[in-house]
Scaffold this active site. Structure first.
Site, short mmCIF file in Angstrom:
data_model
loop_
_atom_site.label_atom_id
_atom_site.label_comp_id
_atom_site.label_asym_id
_atom_site.label_seq_id
_atom_site.Cartn_x
_atom_site.Cartn_y
_atom_site.Cartn_z
N ARG A 165 0.87 -1.18 0.00
CA ARG A 165 0.00 0.00 0.00
C ARG A 165 0.90 1.22 0.00
O ARG A 165 2.08 1.13 0.36
CB ARG A 165 -0.84 0.04 1.28
CG ARG A 165 -1.84 -1.08 1.38
CD ARG A 165 -2.51 -1.07 2.75
NE ARG A 165 -3.39 -2.23 2.88
CZ ARG A 165 -3.64 -2.86 4.02
NH1 ARG A 165 -3.07 -2.45 5.15
NH2 ARG A 165 -4.44 -3.90 4.06
N ARG A 258 -10.33 3.51 6.35
CA ARG A 258 -8.88 3.33 6.15
C ARG A 258 -8.51 3.65 4.71
O ARG A 258 -7.42 4.15 4.42
CB ARG A 258 -8.45 1.91 6.55
CG ARG A 258 -6.94 1.75 6.56
CD ARG A 258 -6.53 0.43 7.20
NE ARG A 258 -6.87 -0.71 6.34
CZ ARG A 258 -6.69 -1.99 6.67
NH1 ARG A 258 -6.19 -2.29 7.86
NH2 ARG A 258 -7.02 -2.95 5.85
N ARG A 269 -12.99 -8.92 2.26
CA ARG A 269 -12.50 -8.91 3.65
C ARG A 269 -13.67 -8.98 4.64
O ARG A 269 -13.56 -9.63 5.68
CB ARG A 269 -11.63 -7.67 3.89
CG ARG A 269 -10.24 -7.84 3.27
CD ARG A 269 -9.35 -6.64 3.36
NE ARG A 269 -8.09 -6.94 2.66
CZ ARG A 269 -6.88 -6.88 3.19
NH1 ARG A 269 -6.73 -6.49 4.43
NH2 ARG A 269 -5.80 -7.22 2.50
P1 ADP Z 1 -6.05 -4.07 11.11
O1 ADP Z 1 -4.56 -3.96 11.32
O2 ADP Z 1 -6.69 -4.97 12.10
O3 ADP Z 1 -6.41 -4.42 9.71
P2 ADP Z 1 -6.00 -1.18 11.47
O4 ADP Z 1 -5.15 -1.05 12.67
O5 ADP Z 1 -5.40 -0.84 10.14
O6 ADP Z 1 -6.68 -2.64 11.39
O7 ADP Z 1 -7.29 -0.32 11.72
C1 ADP Z 1 -8.26 -0.12 10.69
C2 ADP Z 1 -8.76 1.32 10.77
O8 ADP Z 1 -9.54 1.47 11.95
C3 ADP Z 1 -7.63 2.33 10.85
O9 ADP Z 1 -7.99 3.44 10.04
C4 ADP Z 1 -7.59 2.71 12.32
O10 ADP Z 1 -7.15 4.05 12.50
C5 ADP Z 1 -9.04 2.55 12.75
N1 ADP Z 1 -9.24 2.12 14.15
C6 ADP Z 1 -8.51 1.24 14.86
N2 ADP Z 1 -9.03 1.08 16.10
C7 ADP Z 1 -10.13 1.87 16.17
C8 ADP Z 1 -11.10 2.16 17.19
N3 ADP Z 1 -11.06 1.55 18.37
N4 ADP Z 1 -12.08 3.01 16.91
C9 ADP Z 1 -12.14 3.61 15.70
N5 ADP Z 1 -11.27 3.41 14.69
C10 ADP Z 1 -10.26 2.54 14.92
P1 5GP Z 2 -3.26 -6.89 5.40
O1 5GP Z 2 -3.30 -7.25 3.96
O2 5GP Z 2 -4.44 -6.07 5.83
O3 5GP Z 2 -1.93 -6.33 5.83
O4 5GP Z 2 -3.38 -8.28 6.20
C1 5GP Z 2 -4.45 -9.13 5.94
C2 5GP Z 2 -4.49 -10.24 6.97
O5 5GP Z 2 -3.30 -11.03 6.86
C3 5GP Z 2 -4.56 -9.78 8.41
O6 5GP Z 2 -5.54 -10.54 9.06
C4 5GP Z 2 -3.23 -10.11 8.99
O7 5GP Z 2 -3.29 -10.46 10.35
C5 5GP Z 2 -2.86 -11.32 8.16
N1 5GP Z 2 -1.41 -11.55 8.14
C6 5GP Z 2 -0.41 -10.64 8.08
N2 5GP Z 2 0.78 -11.25 8.12
C7 5GP Z 2 0.53 -12.57 8.21
C8 5GP Z 2 1.34 -13.73 8.30
O8 5GP Z 2 2.56 -13.68 8.33
N3 5GP Z 2 0.73 -14.93 8.38
C9 5GP Z 2 -0.64 -15.05 8.37
N4 5GP Z 2 -1.14 -16.27 8.47
N5 5GP Z 2 -1.44 -13.99 8.28
C10 5GP Z 2 -0.87 -12.77 8.20
#
Ligand code: ADP
Ligand code: 5GP
Length: 371
Positions: A165, A258, A269
């Site tokens: 990204r 996001r 997703r």
């Molecule tokens: P993940 O890593 O689980 O995919 P992220 O940490 O990227 O999720 O969070 C997804 C989005 O939600 C981000 O834009 C983040 O800033 C927002 N976010 C995370 N926690 C909260 C919360 N408790 N309330 C509102 N927004 C949140």
């Molecule tokens: P994203 O594409 O949003 O970074 O990640 C998508 C999903 O892949 C998330 O649920 C994240 O936890 C999972 N993920 C990231 N790294 C790993 C990894 O090394 N192994 C597995 N099994 N899942 C992962």
């Protein structure tokens, strides 16, 4: 060592500061160097049946060089290597030669395999696995931990075949990888776990986890539920935390806000989130479930449970800080205890509660002085 040296032993051309451990038809040669001040970190395996050195794959953090070492066979599946004159946190190592991890990897690769694992006094902090559906806030919570405790936690940088990204850096957020290369590395046993997630391959390499341990930090893995259950089945003893959203509607809002995925990807997703939320409840998989409703509250809850865990796992002996095995010493093994007699007294290394092991640290060691 125990066993008589076989005739073929002469073919081995023993070097200074090299140890030999005999297990069945194999001889494990550790270290050895023309330079008498340092042993090398080399390990070789000699097959007594064919009188040849075997093709060997070595996993794990390699032991640090030292002036000399002692090798003690434990349970025929690992060799304890005690380095003399080494710093306290570098003197205890395990060379795994037939543990479940080694057996499994040997079967996968079809050649001889050994794995190094560093010994840790006390239980040490366990790695943390964080799972939960995409958009729930895992990355946000992990980033907060890393910012508040930069010297405590280290992130396990996963590999993925998905495209980066905007603002994502190779080697920092992920190792962005070609699919064929990643598939080959998985075949070669380089991954602790891997899974197909939302149409892309993701995985945690053994090296990613060891890089964090080598930095003396507590490893955090952000992986999906399939990965978490593979880690659960591995020898890496971790704490498993599942993060839930307050509702599916809120999850959708966060994913959209996001702004990193297109509509099709968001829908995929969200569809997968339902299955992940159900798998998050699988009995015995997660130790803790946190709801990320208000971010600050969830973060405080996460810190509380990690601090609690740290407290219950605090090392029981701190005196190791000044401990070194001197060049002049004698060793004996009584049951699961190693007795180290040195000019400054007798020390006991108690191996009765070993935990973990390659890939990662061997924890649960106890060390104490006797009168
Ligand atoms: P993940 O890593 O689980 O995919 P992220 O940490 O990227 O999720 O969070 C997804 C989005 O939600 C981000 O834009 C983040 O800033 C927002 N976010 C995370 N926690 C909260 C919360 N408790 N309330 C509102 N927004 C949140
Ligand atoms: P994203 O594409 O949003 O970074 O990640 C998508 C999903 O892949 C998330 O649920 C994240 O936890 C999972 N993920 C990231 N790294 C790993 C990894 O090394 N192994 C597995 N099994 N899942 C992962």
């Amino acid at each position: 060592m125990g066993e008589e040296a076989p005739e073929c032993f002469l073919d081995l051309k023993p070097q200074t500061n090299q140890s030999f451990t005999f297990i069945g038809d194999k001889i494990y040669a550790v270290g050895g160097s023309e330079d008498t001040t340092n042993i090398s970190t080399s390990i070789k395996v000699f097959d007594r049946l064919t009188s040849t050195w075997l093709d060997l794959t070595v996993f794990g953090t390699k032991l640090t060089p030292s002036k000399s070492h002692e090798a003690i066979l434990l349970n025929n599946d690992r060799i304890l290597i005690l380095e003399t004159e080494s710093s306290p946190d570098n003197c205890i190592w395990f060379l795994e030669v037939d543990t479940p991890f080694v057996k499994q990897t040997r079967k996968l690769l079809g050649n001889e395999v050994v794995a190094w694992s560093k010994g840790v006094i006390g239980d040490g902090p366990k790695p943390i696995v964080i799972s939960g559906p995409s958009g729930v806030g895992k990355g946000t919570l992990i980033a907060k931990l890393m910012i508040e405790f930069p010297s405590t936690f280290g992130f396990s940088v996963s590999h993925t075949t998905r495209a980066p990204r905007e603002k994502e850096l190779n080697g920092v957020h992920y190792h962005f990888t070609e699919r064929s290369k990643m598939e080959k590395d998985i075949q070669d046993g380089k991954f602790l776990e891997s899974a197909l997630v939302h149409g892309n391959l993701y995985g945690t390499s053994i090296e990613a986890v060891e890089t964090v341990s080598d930095d003396e930090k507590r490893c955090i893995l952000d992986i999906d539920v399939q990965g978490a259950s593979q880690v659960r089945a591995s020898s890496l003893e971790a704490i498993f935390i599942f993060i839930r959203p307050p509702s599916l509607e809120e999850l959708e809002k966060r994913l959209r806000a996001r702004g990193t995925e297109n509509e099709q990807q968001i829908e995929k997703r969200l569809r997968n989130a339902k299955a992940e939320l159900a798998r998050g409840k699988s009995p015995g998989l997660f130790d803790h479930i946190l709801v990320n409703d208000d971010l600050e509250t969830c973060y405080q809850n996460l810190k509380t449970l990690l601090a609690l865990d740290e407290h219950t796992n605090a090392p029981s002996q701190q005196f190791m800080e000044n401990f070194k095995i001197p060049l002049s010493h004698s060793l004996s093994k009584v049951d699961s205890k190693i007795l180290i007699q040195s000019p400054s007294g007798m020390f006991v290394l108690d191996l009765s509660s070993l935990k973990g092991g390659a890939p990662g640290r061997t924890r649960g060691l106890r060390m104490y002085a006797t009168d």
